[in-house]
Each structure stands twice: as C-alpha cells, then as structure tokens.
Design a protein around this motif. Structure first.
Motif, short mmCIF file in Angstrom:
data_model
loop_
_atom_site.label_atom_id
_atom_site.label_comp_id
_atom_site.label_asym_id
_atom_site.label_seq_id
_atom_site.Cartn_x
_atom_site.Cartn_y
_atom_site.Cartn_z
N ALA A 11 44.03 41.08 41.58
CA ALA A 11 44.45 40.04 40.63
C ALA A 11 44.26 40.50 39.19
N LEU A 12 43.24 41.30 38.93
CA LEU A 12 42.96 41.77 37.58
C LEU A 12 43.81 42.98 37.17
N ALA A 13 44.24 43.78 38.11
CA ALA A 13 44.96 45.02 37.81
C ALA A 13 46.14 44.83 36.85
N PRO A 14 47.02 43.84 37.06
CA PRO A 14 48.18 43.70 36.16
C PRO A 14 47.81 43.42 34.70
N SER A 15 46.61 42.96 34.44
CA SER A 15 46.21 42.67 33.06
C SER A 15 45.63 43.90 32.35
N CYS A 16 45.50 45.01 33.05
CA CYS A 16 44.95 46.23 32.45
C CYS A 16 45.99 46.92 31.58
N GLU A 17 45.51 47.58 30.55
CA GLU A 17 46.37 48.33 29.66
C GLU A 17 47.03 49.49 30.42
#
Length: 67
Positions: A11-17
C-alpha cells in the motif's frame, strides 16, 4: 515478513519517490513463469506479481515478471 507487513508495504510503495512498475501480470503469465522455473510462488509473491509485475523505487529494483 508477516502478511500484514506485506500488505502495508504494498500500500505504501506507490507513494515512494521514483515509483515505477510494469503493471500487473495475468494469472496465465504468472503460471507460465512458475512452469518455466519449476516452482510454485508463495501467495504473497503471486499477489505482488498480479498487482505490480515488478517495481522500482528510490533506486531499488524489486524484480519480478518483466515484459
């Protein structure tokens, strides 16, 4: 890694730069990869391939089934 941690990480991966993905793979593509390798993927890896195919973020590449 627990399944709960896996879900949170996905869930967090897409928000990474610099998030990059090939897009999900079909079940047919995943099964063909399993057959070619002579293995069966875990449920978490199967889910990862369905959702992302492979992904890269912050310069870290997490390889998977790439076109």
């Amino acid at each position: 890694m627990s399944y709960q941690d896996f879900e949170r990480a996905m869930a967090l991966a897409p928000s990474c730069e610099y998030f990059t993905t090939a897009g999900g793979r079909t079940l047919e593509q995943i099964r063909k990869a399993e057959e070619m390798l002579g293995i069966t993927f875990s449920p978490q890896l199967l889910e990862f391939y369905k959702k992302f195919g492979y992904l890269s973020f912050f310069g870290n590449e997490i390889f998977g089934i790439d076109p």
